[in-house]
Write a protein that holds these residues in place. Structure first.
Motif, PDB file in Angstrom:
ATOM      1  N   LEU A  43       0.864  -1.171   0.000  1.00  0.00           N
ATOM      2  CA  LEU A  43       0.000   0.000   0.000  1.00  0.00           C
ATOM      3  C   LEU A  43       0.906   1.229   0.000  1.00  0.00           C
ATOM      4  O   LEU A  43       1.993   1.216   0.597  1.00  0.00           O
ATOM      5  CB  LEU A  43      -0.895   0.026   1.241  1.00  0.00           C
ATOM      6  N   LEU A  44       0.463   2.275  -0.667  1.00  0.00           N
ATOM      7  CA  LEU A  44       1.223   3.522  -0.697  1.00  0.00           C
ATOM      8  C   LEU A  44       1.009   4.307   0.590  1.00  0.00           C
ATOM      9  O   LEU A  44      -0.081   4.316   1.156  1.00  0.00           O
ATOM     10  CB  LEU A  44       0.762   4.382  -1.875  1.00  0.00           C
ATOM     11  N   LEU A  45       2.065   4.991   1.040  1.00  0.00           N
ATOM     12  CA  LEU A  45       1.918   5.923   2.143  1.00  0.00           C
ATOM     13  C   LEU A  45       1.357   7.228   1.584  1.00  0.00           C
ATOM     14  O   LEU A  45       1.769   7.661   0.512  1.00  0.00           O
ATOM     15  CB  LEU A  45       3.264   6.182   2.829  1.00  0.00           C
ATOM     16  N   PRO A  46       0.411   7.843   2.293  1.00  0.00           N
ATOM     17  CA  PRO A  46      -0.210   9.061   1.754  1.00  0.00           C
ATOM     18  C   PRO A  46       0.742  10.249   1.729  1.00  0.00           C
ATOM     19  O   PRO A  46       1.490  10.496   2.680  1.00  0.00           O
ATOM     20  CB  PRO A  46      -1.375   9.315   2.722  1.00  0.00           C
ATOM     21  N   ASP A  47       0.737  10.962   0.601  1.00  0.00           N
ATOM     22  CA  ASP A  47       1.430  12.241   0.445  1.00  0.00           C
ATOM     23  C   ASP A  47       2.908  12.201   0.800  1.00  0.00           C
ATOM     24  O   ASP A  47       3.443  13.113   1.431  1.00  0.00           O
ATOM     25  CB  ASP A  47       0.736  13.334   1.266  1.00  0.00           C
ATOM     26  N   TRP A 102       6.853   5.779  -0.947  1.00  0.00           N
ATOM     27  CA  TRP A 102       6.988   4.995   0.285  1.00  0.00           C
ATOM     28  C   TRP A 102       5.843   4.001   0.351  1.00  0.00           C
ATOM     29  O   TRP A 102       4.687   4.351   0.068  1.00  0.00           O
ATOM     30  CB  TRP A 102       6.973   5.909   1.506  1.00  0.00           C
ATOM     31  N   THR A 103       6.170   2.773   0.674  1.00  0.00           N
ATOM     32  CA  THR A 103       5.149   1.733   0.732  1.00  0.00           C
ATOM     33  C   THR A 103       5.212   0.996   2.062  1.00  0.00           C
ATOM     34  O   THR A 103       6.243   1.000   2.749  1.00  0.00           O
ATOM     35  CB  THR A 103       5.335   0.689  -0.394  1.00  0.00           C
ATOM     36  N   VAL A 104       4.111   0.368   2.394  1.00  0.00           N
ATOM     37  CA  VAL A 104       4.044  -0.537   3.533  1.00  0.00           C
ATOM     38  C   VAL A 104       3.566  -1.881   3.004  1.00  0.00           C
ATOM     39  O   VAL A 104       2.723  -1.940   2.104  1.00  0.00           O
ATOM     40  CB  VAL A 104       3.089  -0.004   4.629  1.00  0.00           C
ATOM     41  N   LYS A 162       1.415   1.952  11.592  1.00  0.00           N
ATOM     42  CA  LYS A 162       0.674   3.173  11.251  1.00  0.00           C
ATOM     43  C   LYS A 162       1.287   4.388  11.947  1.00  0.00           C
ATOM     44  O   LYS A 162       1.369   5.473  11.362  1.00  0.00           O
ATOM     45  CB  LYS A 162      -0.795   3.020  11.623  1.00  0.00           C
ATOM     46  N   GLN A 163       1.743   4.207  13.186  1.00  0.00           N
ATOM     47  CA  GLN A 163       2.402   5.310  13.891  1.00  0.00           C
ATOM     48  C   GLN A 163       3.712   5.672  13.201  1.00  0.00           C
ATOM     49  O   GLN A 163       4.068   6.847  13.090  1.00  0.00           O
ATOM     50  CB  GLN A 163       2.676   4.942  15.350  1.00  0.00           C
ATOM     51  N   ALA A 164       4.422   4.675  12.708  1.00  0.00           N
ATOM     52  CA  ALA A 164       5.665   4.929  11.971  1.00  0.00           C
ATOM     53  C   ALA A 164       5.386   5.752  10.714  1.00  0.00           C
ATOM     54  O   ALA A 164       6.158   6.661  10.372  1.00  0.00           O
ATOM     55  CB  ALA A 164       6.338   3.610  11.609  1.00  0.00           C
ATOM     56  N   VAL A 165       4.288   5.455  10.061  1.00  0.00           N
ATOM     57  CA  VAL A 165       3.906   6.216   8.869  1.00  0.00           C
ATOM     58  C   VAL A 165       3.619   7.670   9.242  1.00  0.00           C
ATOM     59  O   VAL A 165       4.069   8.607   8.563  1.00  0.00           O
ATOM     60  CB  VAL A 165       2.684   5.574   8.184  1.00  0.00           C
ATOM     61  N   ARG A 166       2.900   7.868  10.334  1.00  0.00           N
ATOM     62  CA  ARG A 166       2.617   9.237  10.785  1.00  0.00           C
ATOM     63  C   ARG A 166       3.913   9.978  11.115  1.00  0.00           C
ATOM     64  O   ARG A 166       4.056  11.164  10.815  1.00  0.00           O
ATOM     65  CB  ARG A 166       1.666   9.206  11.984  1.00  0.00           C
ATOM     66  N   ASP A 167       4.862   9.258  11.720  1.00  0.00           N
ATOM     67  CA  ASP A 167       6.155   9.866  12.043  1.00  0.00           C
ATOM     68  C   ASP A 167       6.915  10.262  10.774  1.00  0.00           C
ATOM     69  O   ASP A 167       7.561  11.320  10.724  1.00  0.00           O
ATOM     70  CB  ASP A 167       7.004   8.905  12.874  1.00  0.00           C
ATOM     71  N   LEU A 168       6.860   9.424   9.758  1.00  0.00           N
ATOM     72  CA  LEU A 168       7.525   9.731   8.491  1.00  0.00           C
ATOM     73  C   LEU A 168       6.933  10.983   7.843  1.00  0.00           C
ATOM     74  O   LEU A 168       7.666  11.829   7.324  1.00  0.00           O
ATOM     75  CB  LEU A 168       7.410   8.541   7.528  1.00  0.00           C
ATOM     76  N   ILE A 169       5.629  11.099   7.883  1.00  0.00           N
ATOM     77  CA  ILE A 169       4.972  12.267   7.291  1.00  0.00           C
ATOM     78  C   ILE A 169       5.314  13.527   8.088  1.00  0.00           C
ATOM     79  O   ILE A 169       5.592  14.593   7.510  1.00  0.00           O
ATOM     80  CB  ILE A 169       3.455  12.045   7.205  1.00  0.00           C
ATOM     81  N   GLU A 206      -3.380   2.247  -4.432  1.00  0.00           N
ATOM     82  CA  GLU A 206      -4.090   2.067  -3.158  1.00  0.00           C
ATOM     83  C   GLU A 206      -3.236   2.586  -2.009  1.00  0.00           C
ATOM     84  O   GLU A 206      -2.053   2.253  -1.908  1.00  0.00           O
ATOM     85  CB  GLU A 206      -4.427   0.600  -2.943  1.00  0.00           C
ATOM     86  N   PHE A 207      -3.858   3.360  -1.115  1.00  0.00           N
ATOM     87  CA  PHE A 207      -3.148   4.028  -0.030  1.00  0.00           C
ATOM     88  C   PHE A 207      -3.501   3.442   1.327  1.00  0.00           C
ATOM     89  O   PHE A 207      -4.635   3.006   1.564  1.00  0.00           O
ATOM     90  CB  PHE A 207      -3.463   5.524  -0.029  1.00  0.00           C
ATOM     91  N   LEU A 208      -2.519   3.464   2.219  1.00  0.00           N
ATOM     92  CA  LEU A 208      -2.758   3.062   3.596  1.00  0.00           C
ATOM     93  C   LEU A 208      -3.638   4.109   4.276  1.00  0.00           C
ATOM     94  O   LEU A 208      -3.420   5.302   4.157  1.00  0.00           O
ATOM     95  CB  LEU A 208      -1.431   2.970   4.348  1.00  0.00           C
ATOM     96  N   ASP A 209      -4.645   3.647   5.004  1.00  0.00           N
ATOM     97  CA  ASP A 209      -5.516   4.534   5.767  1.00  0.00           C
ATOM     98  C   ASP A 209      -4.930   4.695   7.164  1.00  0.00           C
ATOM     99  O   ASP A 209      -4.869   3.732   7.933  1.00  0.00           O
ATOM    100  CB  ASP A 209      -6.931   3.942   5.846  1.00  0.00           C
ATOM    101  N   ILE A 210      -4.453   5.900   7.497  1.00  0.00           N
ATOM    102  CA  ILE A 210      -3.852   6.123   8.818  1.00  0.00           C
ATOM    103  C   ILE A 210      -4.731   7.012   9.681  1.00  0.00           C
ATOM    104  O   ILE A 210      -4.368   7.366  10.785  1.00  0.00           O
ATOM    105  CB  ILE A 210      -2.436   6.723   8.696  1.00  0.00           C
TER     106      ILE A 210
END
Length: 274
Positions: A67-71, A183-185, A196-203, A270-274
């Motif tokens: 899944l793609l990481l958003p933005d 960036w993908t997960v 999901k928290q790691a994704v938020r940290d990356l953004i 398709e994007f990951l929903d965080i």
């Protein structure tokens, strides 16, 4: 549960995203895995990481795994400077030439094949190898596709005065930014809250880097071959967002990949929903 493993490309272009994480400015509990894009692509596909900055073509070829990481992306909105074909002759004299392609890249090699067949048809051939090693051995390939920090080093090579900047040529042709990496997960890790928290940290880290880009430029000038003016020019040409325009550029790239036989279908993004 194991730590969240995050693949980190070892290039300057992602410093604005990773510096705030690696320096502790943004708290995180990542385990970083370092390497060039091709290596991270392989490790991610083998399930050795949870999140990674992947080549765009890796996602487009294997979207069922990710899944793609958003933005969040790495691309260019003009000259990219670190994805270039250098040559000993001007472009118009390179018909039928052989291009030495860095083994570190998948997306840039695919883009070059598109540009040299659909945009400026040169009927080139390609071989994979290490440009720096070949040059140091005394060989002089006709043209070389180099990426990342190697490209920044070789772009002023005295015997290769002609530079074909892939980011610049793409936007000149299509009017769109080019997305080299996303960036993908892994889908099998997407349910984990720590992922999901790691994704938020990356953004958050990307946003910090964008807001403090002058500090990034100063660090780059202090520790690399680029001076401050060159650092500013370099980062100014890069894109870190994955908004509507960047997604459109990625979709146009996928259409040309299909046309040139480099993918067998165009996947839904398709994007990951965080």
């Amino acid at each position: 549960m194991d730590k969240v493993k995050v693949g980190r490309i070892s290039y300057l272009n992602v410093l604005p995203i990773y510096y705030p994480l690696e320096s502790g400015l943004i708290a995180n509990d990542f385990e970083f895995v370092y390497g060039p894009p091709a290596q991270l692509n392989k490790m991610m596909s083998e399930g050795l990481m949870h999140i990674a900055s992947n080549s765009s073509i890796e996602y487009l070829r294997h979207a069922e795994q990710y899944l793609l990481l958003p933005d969040l992306a790495i691309g260019s909105r003009g000259p990219v400077q670190s994805v270039i074909m250098i040559s000993r002759k001007p472009l118009e004299q390179l018909k039928g030439c052989n291009v030495l392609v860095s083994a570190q890249t998948h997306t840039s090699a695919a883009l070059l094949k598109i540009l040299l067949s659909e945009y400026i048809p040169l009927n080139a051939t390609y071989e994979t190898g290490n440009a720096t090693e070949r040059l140091e051995s005394g060989e002089k390939p006709e043209a070389i596709l180099c990426i990342g920090d190697e490209a920044l080093n070789l772009r002023k090579h005295a015997e290769y005065p002609y530079i074909f900047d892939l980011g610049e040529e793409w936007i000149r042709w299509t009017g769109l930014p080019f997305i080299f990496g996303i960036w993908t997960v892994r889908r099998d890790a997407a349910h984990r809250e720590d992922v999901k928290q790691a994704v938020r940290d990356l953004i958050r880290a990307k946003e910090w880097g964008q807001a403090n880009i002058e500090k990034i430029c100063e660090m780059t000038a202090d520790k690399t071959m680029l001076n401050l003016e060159e650092s500013r020019s370099y980062y100014d040409g890069l894109v870190y967002d994955l908004g509507k325009t960047e997604i459109e550029g990625l979709k146009v790239f996928s259409k040309y990949l299909l046309k040139t036989g480099q993918i067998d279908h165009i996947p839904e993004l398709e994007f990951l929903d965080i």
